[in-house]
Design an enzyme around this catalytic site. Structure first.
Site, PDB file in Angstrom:
ATOM      1  N   ASP A  90       0.860  -1.173   0.000  1.00  0.00           N
ATOM      2  CA  ASP A  90       0.000   0.000   0.000  1.00  0.00           C
ATOM      3  C   ASP A  90       0.897   1.224   0.000  1.00  0.00           C
ATOM      4  O   ASP A  90       2.110   1.137   0.255  1.00  0.00           O
ATOM      5  CB  ASP A  90      -0.926  -0.029   1.220  1.00  0.00           C
ATOM      6  CG  ASP A  90      -2.113   0.885   1.057  1.00  0.00           C
ATOM      7  OD1 ASP A  90      -2.245   1.493  -0.025  1.00  0.00           O
ATOM      8  OD2 ASP A  90      -2.921   1.002   1.993  1.00  0.00           O
ATOM      9  N   ASP A 125      -3.891   7.108  -3.427  1.00  0.00           N
ATOM     10  CA  ASP A 125      -5.218   7.681  -3.636  1.00  0.00           C
ATOM     11  C   ASP A 125      -5.660   8.426  -2.385  1.00  0.00           C
ATOM     12  O   ASP A 125      -4.999   8.381  -1.348  1.00  0.00           O
ATOM     13  CB  ASP A 125      -6.222   6.582  -3.977  1.00  0.00           C
ATOM     14  CG  ASP A 125      -6.288   5.505  -2.909  1.00  0.00           C
ATOM     15  OD1 ASP A 125      -5.215   5.084  -2.422  1.00  0.00           O
ATOM     16  OD2 ASP A 125      -7.400   5.088  -2.532  1.00  0.00           O
ATOM     17  N   CYS A 276     -12.681 -24.185  18.011  1.00  0.00           N
ATOM     18  CA  CYS A 276     -11.690 -24.353  16.947  1.00  0.00           C
ATOM     19  C   CYS A 276     -10.728 -25.486  17.311  1.00  0.00           C
ATOM     20  O   CYS A 276     -10.434 -25.706  18.493  1.00  0.00           O
ATOM     21  CB  CYS A 276     -10.922 -23.038  16.767  1.00  0.00           C
ATOM     22  SG  CYS A 276      -9.620 -23.099  15.528  1.00  0.00           S
ATOM     23  N   CYS A 278      -7.733 -25.660  15.426  1.00  0.00           N
ATOM     24  CA  CYS A 278      -6.537 -25.298  14.671  1.00  0.00           C
ATOM     25  C   CYS A 278      -5.299 -25.622  15.518  1.00  0.00           C
ATOM     26  O   CYS A 278      -5.403 -25.838  16.726  1.00  0.00           O
ATOM     27  CB  CYS A 278      -6.577 -23.813  14.305  1.00  0.00           C
ATOM     28  SG  CYS A 278      -6.256 -22.693  15.688  1.00  0.00           S
ATOM     29  N   CYS A 281      -5.083 -23.607  18.731  1.00  0.00           N
ATOM     30  CA  CYS A 281      -6.104 -23.819  19.769  1.00  0.00           C
ATOM     31  C   CYS A 281      -6.111 -25.247  20.315  1.00  0.00           C
ATOM     32  O   CYS A 281      -6.558 -25.466  21.444  1.00  0.00           O
ATOM     33  CB  CYS A 281      -7.488 -23.498  19.215  1.00  0.00           C
ATOM     34  SG  CYS A 281      -7.730 -21.750  18.842  1.00  0.00           S
TER      35      CYS A 281
END
Length: 548
Positions: A90, A125, A276, A278, A281
């Site tokens: 960015d 921008d 979860c 994952c 976790c």
């Protein structure tokens, strides 16, 4: 601009695309999220994030310039992050939105992105802030357009360049911005300003913003959405034709002890069981995480959030492959009232979506209808449009038969048994099935996908009965049928009576036939056939006498 050199669309569902975005450091599978990484203090190492499956990372060239300056030109942005995967940078527009100014020139920062080896760069921008007067927003959009034109004159040395669309809540300015950007040969287009809507859970306004941009940008080009990374809204973003999106929410939430789930955000202090399994976790309980030192806990929660996002992205890609993205949208619509309102707003674009959605696909999947919103699926919109254009009546009398539990209707169930003893029935009258999902299914189209490959809940009819009735009235009057025989077994009598009133007022002869017991009729279809035949003769006699 030949976007096929940059972006390859492989599969489409709704406006969602599975594809590949080609950069000089390799292809990136889309749709995907680009995790935003603070180059000076990443919580999780960028290399580890890439190994989780995120093959496109994002950082801020303005922050890189302030912290690394000339050094970043020597080692490159990939050296700064320590990865070889493609990197998007960015330009400092976010800082411009938050602080009102940045200490860098628009062309200077794009040149810096080129010099540090960004694979995808963004022009500087001017983001549209909520609450800003329309005149000022238009002025800022015109300044962004000017900067965009100047940036395209640079030698980008293989770096892809992103052209952002701005305008915020002013959809006419968004349309203007997008149409101007579309005239410029950017490699990637982007929609800015969604964060302000998402922070307030104003998802309907987000839909208007993105869809307005989508309708005014080239379909073949890849589309990025700034600041959108919550798994709850990712399917909606993809369904609007967004291919990549960025977010730092995964780490920002972790620092606040908040964890992402596909259904929303939870606070660790309120969690009894971790929702979860994952890798982050599965080793700890919620209470163990709460008792950890803050820094260690933040790392684990950050990883959890990334795993949840990646799992959602993979589910979306698979849904596009199977053609069930709409079903995921309806599931998400149940997670928050604003998500349901967003889907209703998205449904307003059903005609446009139907033009892009594939006519056929493989493998063939059954279609599920959960609510009245399901009736805005492209398959339904396309079917109704074809009825309007292609269906022509053969007889003056229309036989309407309420859909039966068994499908295809001509191969099993009561309609099949009826036709087995009276093969001339569809010859003597036009025969259609009244469907809660598709409204009207001509019997000759019974085997056409997906007109018999669908399942619907009773909720669909309950919520859409007025719309279904209106569709049938439209069909009868537009095709100029003189008489109608309505055979039903489970529809409410009030529905039939109201339908009868509407058609009789329009001069249509109407004979209702109520099947008291569907199972009895299935065992003995002859009695029902006799009633239908008697009704046909009655209508024919009346119509003949009227002609005389």
């Amino acid at each position: 601009m030949v976007w096929s050199e940059v972006f390859e669309i492989e599969e489409i569902d709704l406006l969602g695309r599975n594809g590949k975005l080609y950069t000089r450091r390799g292809a990136v599978e889309t749709p995907t999220l680009t995790p935003v990484i603070n180059p000076s203090k990443p919580v999780v190492e960028p290399r580890e994030i890439a190994n989780m499956g995120f093959k496109l990372l994002m950082t801020n060239s303005y922050i890189v310039k302030r912290h690394y300056g000339e050094l970043a030109k020597e080692i490159g942005v990939h050296g700064v992050l320590g990865v070889e995967t493609p990197i998007m940078t960015d330009s400092g527009a976010y800082q411009l939105m938050v602080y009102g100014h940045v200490e860098v020139d628009p062309i200077e920062i794009v040149n810096y992105e080129i010099e540090i080896g960004s694979d995808i760069g963004v022009i500087l921008d001017i983001p549209t802030r909520k609450g800003v007067a329309k005149e000022q927003v238009l002025s800022e959009v015109n300044e962004t357009i000017r900067r965009a034109s100047d940036s395209l004159k640079l030698d980008r040395k293989g770096m892809l360049l992103v052209g952002p669309v701005q305008g915020g809540q002013y959809v006419d300015i968004v349309a203007y911005s997008a149409s101007k950007m579309a005239q410029m040969p950017f490699d990637v287009y982007a929609v800015g300003g969604p964060t302000q809507f998402m922070e307030e859970y104003d998802f309907p306004e987000l839909v208007k913003l993105v869809m307005t941009a989508r309708l005014n940008l080239p379909w073949e080009a890849p589309l990025h959405l700034f600041g959108a990374g919550h798994p709850m809204m990712l399917p909606l973003a993809v369904a609007m034709g967004v291919d990549t999106f960025d977010s730092a929410s995964y780490v920002l939430y972790a620092r606040e002890d908040r964890i992402l789930t596909p259904r929303g955000t939870l606070r660790l202090e309120e969690i009894r069981e971790l929702p979860c399994n994952c890798p982050a976790c599965s080793k700890y309980t919620a209470s163990e995480l709460r008792e950890m030192p803050k820094q260690e806990r933040t790392v684990l929660l950050t990883k959890h959030n990334l795993y949840v996002i990646m799992r959602e992205i993979r589910n979306i890609r698979q849904a596009i492959h199977e053609g069930r993205l709409w079903e995921i949208l309806e599931e998400k619509a149940m997670t928050h009232p604003s998500m349901r309102e967003a889907l209703k707003t998205y449904a307003r674009y059903a005609e446009y979506i139907a033009k892009t959605h594939p006519v056929t696909r493989s493998p063939v999947q059954g279609v599920f209808f959960y609510s009245w919103l399901s009736r805005y699926r492209p398959e339904v919109v396309r079917h109704i449009n074809r009825l309007a254009r292609r269906h022509h009546k053969s007889r003056d009398i229309l036989l309407v038969f309420e859909e039966t539990p068994q499908k295809p209707f001509t191969r099993m169930g009561l309609i099949k048994e009826l036709l087995s003893i009276d093969k001339d029935l569809p010859v003597d009258v036009d025969f259609v099935v009244l469907s809660a999902s598709f409204s009207i299914i001509p019997l000759e189209l019974d085997g056409v996908y997906p007109l018999s490959q669908y399942e619907a809940t009773s909720t669909v009819f309950e919520e859409a009965k007025d719309e279904i009735s209106a569709d049938l009235v439209w069909f009868v009057l537009s095709k100029e049928y003189k008489g109608l025989i309505f055979v039903y077994h489970s529809l409410p009598r009030s529905f039939v009576e109201q339908l009868q009133q509407k058609l009789v007022l329009e001069g249509v002869l109407f004979i209702p036939i109520k099947i008291e017991s569907y199972n009895d009729a299935l065992k003995n279809p002859g009695e029902l056939d006799a009633k239908i035949r008697q009704s046909i003769r009655s209508l024919e006699n009346i119509l003949s006498s009227e002609k005389r």
